[in-house]
Structures are given as C-alpha cells and as structure tokens.
Scaffold this motif. Structure first.
Motif, PDB file in Angstrom:
ATOM      1  N   UNK A 175       0.727  -1.194   0.042  1.00  0.00           N
ATOM      2  CA  UNK A 175      -0.083  -0.007   0.041  1.00  0.00           C
ATOM      3  C   UNK A 175       0.979   1.355   0.031  1.00  0.00           C
ATOM      4  N   UNK A 176       0.691   2.260  -0.833  1.00  0.00           N
ATOM      5  CA  UNK A 176       1.411   3.383  -0.994  1.00  0.00           C
ATOM      6  C   UNK A 176       0.499   4.549  -1.009  1.00  0.00           C
ATOM      7  N   UNK A 177       0.659   5.610  -0.432  1.00  0.00           N
ATOM      8  CA  UNK A 177      -0.264   6.604  -0.167  1.00  0.00           C
ATOM      9  C   UNK A 177       0.729   7.827  -0.328  1.00  0.00           C
ATOM     10  N   UNK A 178       0.396   8.864  -1.316  1.00  0.00           N
ATOM     11  CA  UNK A 178       1.223  10.121  -1.511  1.00  0.00           C
ATOM     12  C   UNK A 178       0.109  11.321  -1.527  1.00  0.00           C
ATOM     13  N   UNK A 179       0.654  12.403  -1.205  1.00  0.00           N
ATOM     14  CA  UNK A 179      -0.174  13.534  -1.444  1.00  0.00           C
ATOM     15  C   UNK A 179       0.598  14.584  -2.647  1.00  0.00           C
ATOM     16  N   UNK A 180      -0.526  15.195  -3.246  1.00  0.00           N
ATOM     17  CA  UNK A 180      -0.166  15.911  -4.458  1.00  0.00           C
ATOM     18  C   UNK A 180       0.805  17.062  -4.193  1.00  0.00           C
ATOM     19  N   UNK A 181       0.753  17.794  -2.828  1.00  0.00           N
ATOM     20  CA  UNK A 181       1.610  18.908  -2.593  1.00  0.00           C
ATOM     21  C   UNK A 181       3.279  18.642  -2.586  1.00  0.00           C
ATOM     22  N   UNK A 182       3.691  17.367  -2.542  1.00  0.00           N
ATOM     23  CA  UNK A 182       4.855  16.927  -2.469  1.00  0.00           C
ATOM     24  C   UNK A 182       5.073  16.124  -3.876  1.00  0.00           C
ATOM     25  N   UNK A 183       4.405  16.203  -4.709  1.00  0.00           N
ATOM     26  CA  UNK A 183       4.452  15.309  -6.273  1.00  0.00           C
ATOM     27  C   UNK A 183       5.974  15.464  -6.609  1.00  0.00           C
ATOM     28  N   UNK A 184       6.515  16.876  -6.730  1.00  0.00           N
ATOM     29  CA  UNK A 184       7.647  16.977  -7.351  1.00  0.00           C
ATOM     30  C   UNK A 184       8.930  16.184  -6.497  1.00  0.00           C
ATOM     31  N   UNK A 185       8.895  16.175  -5.209  1.00  0.00           N
ATOM     32  CA  UNK A 185       9.533  15.447  -4.283  1.00  0.00           C
ATOM     33  C   UNK A 185       9.514  13.811  -4.580  1.00  0.00           C
ATOM     34  N   UNK A 186       8.138  13.687  -4.489  1.00  0.00           N
ATOM     35  CA  UNK A 186       7.750  12.021  -4.599  1.00  0.00           C
ATOM     36  C   UNK A 186       8.419  11.470  -5.841  1.00  0.00           C
ATOM     37  N   UNK A 187       8.682  12.163  -7.010  1.00  0.00           N
ATOM     38  CA  UNK A 187       9.178  11.921  -8.280  1.00  0.00           C
ATOM     39  C   UNK A 187      10.613  11.262  -7.975  1.00  0.00           C
ATOM     40  N   UNK A 188      11.231  11.832  -6.863  1.00  0.00           N
ATOM     41  CA  UNK A 188      12.465  11.172  -6.738  1.00  0.00           C
ATOM     42  C   UNK A 188      12.560   9.951  -6.119  1.00  0.00           C
ATOM     43  N   UNK A 189      11.434   9.489  -5.386  1.00  0.00           N
ATOM     44  CA  UNK A 189      11.283   7.948  -5.217  1.00  0.00           C
ATOM     45  C   UNK A 189      11.161   7.038  -6.178  1.00  0.00           C
ATOM     46  N   UNK A 190      10.422   7.543  -7.330  1.00  0.00           N
ATOM     47  CA  UNK A 190       9.883   6.609  -8.397  1.00  0.00           C
ATOM     48  C   UNK A 190      10.615   5.338  -8.954  1.00  0.00           C
ATOM     49  N   UNK A 191      12.109   5.811  -8.933  1.00  0.00           N
ATOM     50  CA  UNK A 191      13.121   4.785  -9.399  1.00  0.00           C
ATOM     51  C   UNK A 191      12.998   3.636  -8.628  1.00  0.00           C
ATOM     52  N   UNK A 192      13.249   3.974  -7.143  1.00  0.00           N
ATOM     53  CA  UNK A 192      13.474   3.118  -6.160  1.00  0.00           C
ATOM     54  C   UNK A 192      11.968   2.107  -6.043  1.00  0.00           C
ATOM     55  N   UNK A 193      10.770   3.091  -6.043  1.00  0.00           N
ATOM     56  CA  UNK A 193       9.771   2.469  -5.860  1.00  0.00           C
ATOM     57  C   UNK A 193       9.509   1.343  -7.174  1.00  0.00           C
ATOM     58  N   UNK A 194       9.663   1.554  -8.333  1.00  0.00           N
ATOM     59  CA  UNK A 194       9.366   0.898  -9.195  1.00  0.00           C
ATOM     60  C   UNK A 194      10.344  -0.459  -9.223  1.00  0.00           C
ATOM     61  N   UNK A 195      11.590  -0.120  -8.868  1.00  0.00           N
ATOM     62  CA  UNK A 195      12.618  -1.317  -8.605  1.00  0.00           C
ATOM     63  C   UNK A 195      12.031  -2.225  -7.627  1.00  0.00           C
ATOM     64  N   UNK A 196      11.407  -1.680  -6.473  1.00  0.00           N
ATOM     65  CA  UNK A 196      10.999  -2.350  -5.356  1.00  0.00           C
ATOM     66  C   UNK A 196       9.690  -3.409  -5.879  1.00  0.00           C
TER      67      UNK A 196
END
Length: 487
Positions: free
Chosen positions: A214-235
């Motif tokens: 389960x992953x929960x995100x908030x849009x006001x941090x969307x730009x910062x969340x993008x930094x997690x995408x490679x690690x999330x996708x790999x995971x």
C-alpha cells in the motif's frame, strides 16, 4: 487424563483453533487462564498485534519492564514529574511475539497510556514526552529478534527519531523485515525522501515475498515524490508474490503514477487485487469497483484496456455526475464483453449506456440509476428502447438506485410491457401502487412466467394500498433490502 489430551496432534490442533481467535481478545485472555499449556499458546497470539486500535494501551508498561536498567532510568527521568512507573518482572519475552507493526501506532498508544495515567482526556497530537518512550519501545523490537509479517511506515516529522533508527538499522536487522507480507508506506510530508529511497533499495534486496503493498502520496509533494519513483518501481518489480496493490494518490495527483502502475506488469501472474484511490480490482473474482467523489476516467480506461476481458463484475458509484462517462462507456464496449454483474449510476449518456447493455450478452444482474432531465416527449421512447435491448440472460433488475422518480421507475408499465428478459427479481422504489402498473406486472408475469419477487424500497408505505389477491398469485412482494444484491 489431562496429559493424555495433549499427546499426539492435540496441542497443534488447539493452537490452530486459537489462531482463529486472533481478533477475539477477551476470548484469548480467557483461554490463557485455562492452564499452562493454553497460556503458552494464547500469549504469543495476543501479543502479535498489541498496537491495534481495538486494544487498550494498558500493556505499555509491560514493554518498559522488558528494557535494561539504563533504559528504565531514562523512562523514570522522563516521567518523574508526572507519572510514577513501577517495573515488574515479565513472565514472557513479549516483544519477540510481535508480528504487526505500524510505526505511528506506537506513539499513539504511548499517548493513550499517558492520558490514562494523568487522568486527562487527551494530550496534544505531539507531546515531547512521548518521543523517548516511543523510541525505546521501537529499539526493543529491533533488538528482540522480532520477525514482522506486517509493517507500516508513516513518514512524519513527529517520528523523526524512530524513522532514523529504522533507516540506519535496516541492513543490520535483516530478520526484522525479511518475512514481511504486508507493507504500507504513507508519504505525507517532505521529510527524508532520500532515506526512504535507500530503504526501498535495501528491502528490494532482502524482502521479495510481499503479498500486499500500500502506497499513499499527497500531491503537494509530487515533485519530491518523483525522486522516489526509480526506487519504488525497482521495489515493485522485485516482488515475487504480490497479490494486492493499493495506490492512493490523495488530492488528485493521479496523473503522477502511470509509471508505478506500469511496473505492475511484472506481477501479472500473481496480482489479484488493484486498488487505485477507492477503485478496487479483484482479478481473482474478476471484479472492479469504483466508488469515489471524483474518479480519474483516463486511469480507469487504461485499467479496463488491460484487464477488461477478465472482468465479470463492475460497480461504478460516485458522488458526482460522471461527465466523462462517454469515455468509460466506450471502454466497456471495447474491452469488457464478459460482464455478468453491472452496477452503474450517475452516467449522463443514457443512449450510449443502453447500447452497451444491449451488447452484454452474458449480463445476469443489472443495477441502474439514472435521474437526469430528458425531454418529456422522449422519456417513454427511451424506456421502451431500454426494455427491448435487455439481454435474454438477465435475471435481476434493480432500477431503484436513483430514487425518487428515476426515469425507469416512472414508467414501469412501459418497461414491463416491452421487456422480454426472463427476470426473476425486480427491484423498484414503489411505483406499482396504481392499477396501471399492477396490471402491467400481471401481464409480464403471465407472458414471461419467471418473475418470483418484486422488491420495493417503500415497502411499508406500499402495504397501505389495497393490492388485489390476483397480483399475489403471480409474484411475491418483499422489502427491497431483503433481495438486493451488492457487488
């Protein structure tokens, strides 16, 4: 005699029975008092998930008693002005039994316990006194050989110290998280994305058997969340048994997550449920449920394109009119030929919806709500068209979703006179309380001979009407709730 009871497979059987009582806390406590054997089997189950919302916080001092002398000194110094803490010798190594841990709940239970001790209804959401206590309990779990099955990481400034301990201890405590089956990650602040990314890479290396993520995100941090995408996708790609995936993009940040959804292609052989916000897809039962204030139609269309051929049950229920309903309906027409159960309301495009229903040649259950303005001269024609296209497989029709005065519910006589579907159950709001509709119902029953029940929303109001004994010969009238079927 008692010793004979525990020979052979008897203890194992009792333990299996007790495991099914894991949510019956009072029953487990009673079992723990039966004898020593039952106590040894009940206590580990009782302490698997002590931080559940259902549990009292009175157990917190037991964890304190399991700490070393230096840690106990810290606790006394922290609370000496407010609470007198007594340490007793614990009967079991309770911390070792832990299986379910959501980090934020530790602090919550510590606060609840302090409220009880201080006789205060509540403390501030963040109280500085809870931080060292929470940290000590968390360190106790790390050092006690805990093997978690469910873990929730709630990323918040209030848990900065606990999170730092967690991030820096991952590689040293592989046992702690190596068997996690359910992982929940809430990103609600802009704190420490770098450490979260690093932790995901470590988890991907050592934890590959997760069944629910389960992953929960908030849009006001969307730009910062993008930094997690490679690690999330790999995971996500690293998981071998992923069955349930929940992606909750709060505050309408859904467009940020196409890459993550695409990564699920690597789990196509195991994935059974996909939740997008409050969209729910259960592949094992071929069910898609969409229930939200506002839904992202393009995302739904993308999902239908990939799994529509498997879909047998579809429910669309929103709190606002689906203005992009045309796209959704077109997707149903193109990708979803095997639907058996369809529940849909608040779609503006009635003509297109009628066409879609006519193409669903396997449809058995239909629940429909439509209450939008149509020119008066067209209403009867629309109802007649709808009645004629109902497939010959249809057995259940619910037209009471948009009560009062839905289009179909207002013209029951026309609907029944032109319907050839072999309905067994018809659900309405109460529109057969006049002679015209009663006669139409009798004509339908005589002509088709399949209808068994008519469910009525306003059933008790309806009883005030003088229904002839002739009608009772053909069909049974019951309250709506007695025969309604939900997806």
């Amino acid at each position: 005699m008692a010793s004979k009871m525990f020979m052979g497979d008897m203890p194992e059987l009792i333990e299996n029975i007790l495991k099914h009582l894991n949510n019956e806390i009072s029953s487990l406590y009673s079992c723990a008092l039966v004898n020593r054997h039952w106590c040894k089997m009940s206590i580990p189950i009782l302490w698997q998930d002590p931080f559940s919302n259902k549990r009292s916080s009175l157990f917190i001092p037991i964890y304190f008693s399991s700490l070393g002398e230096n840690e106990k000194f810290v606790i006394k110094e922290c609370l000496k002005k407010w609470i007198n803490v007594e340490f007793s010798k614990p009967l079991f190594d309770y911390a070792r039994f832990l299986k379910v841990l959501h980090i934020f709940r530790i602090a919550k239970k510590v606060r609840e316990w302090m409220c009880l001790k201080l006789n205060k209804p509540h403390l501030f959401y963040y109280d500085s006194r809870t931080t060292p206590l929470t940290t000590l309990i968390f360190k106790l779990f790390l050092e006690s050989g805990v093997i978690l099955h469910e873990f929730g990481l709630y990323n918040s400034e209030f848990l900065k110290f606990e999170l730092e301990i967690f991030f820096h201890s991952l590689e040293k405590n592989v046992q702690f998280y190596s068997r996690i089956q359910h992982l929940s990650l809430d990103i609600i602040s802009n704190f420490d994305f770098e450490n979260i990314a690093k932790s995901l890479r470590v988890l991907a290396k050592n934890t590959t058997k997760i069944s629910a993520l389960r992953l929960v995100f908030y849009s006001k941090y969307a730009k910062l969340i993008h930094t997690l995408f490679p690690s999330l996708i790999h995971f996500i790609k690293s998981q071998e048994q992923l069955r349930t995936f929940i992606l909750d993009g709060r505050d309408d940040c859904s467009t940020e997550f196409y890459g993550i959804i695409s990564a699920l292609n690597f789990q196509k052989n195991t994935l059974q449920e996909l939740h997008y916000a409050t969209v729910v897809l259960a592949q094992s039962s071929s069910t898609l449920e969409i229930s939200y204030f506002r839904i992202d139609i393009p995302i739904i269309v993308q999902i239908l394109e990939k799994i529509g051929i498997l879909l047998k049950r579809l429910k669309v229920e929103t709190e606002t009119v689906i203005r992009e309903g045309s796209l959704l309906l077109e997707a149903l027409k193109s990708f979803c030929p095997n639907i058996i159960y369809l529940y849909i309301k608040d779609i503006v495009h009635f003509t297109q919806l009628v066409e879609i229903i006519g193409n669903l040649q396997k449809l058995q259950f239909l629940s429909l709500g439509y209450a939008y303005h149509i020119p008066k001269e067209e209403r009867k024609i629309r109802v007649m068209q709808f009645a004629k296209i109902l497939p010959s497989t249809l057995q259940y029709l619910d037209i009471a979703l948009g009560i009062p005065n839905t289009l179909l519910d207002s013209f029951i006589d026309i609907l029944l006179d032109h319907c050839n579907a072999p309905l067994k159950k018809l659900l309405i709001s109460g529109g057969i309380n006049n002679e015209k509709n009663i006669k139409a119902l009798i004509r339908y029953c005589t002509r088709i001979r399949t209808l068994n029940y008519v469910g009525i929303v306003k059933y008790y109001d309806f009883l005030n009407y003088d229904i002839s004994n002739e009608l009772k010969k053909y069909v049974t009238l019951v309250p709506y709730k007695h025969i309604v079927i939900n997806c």
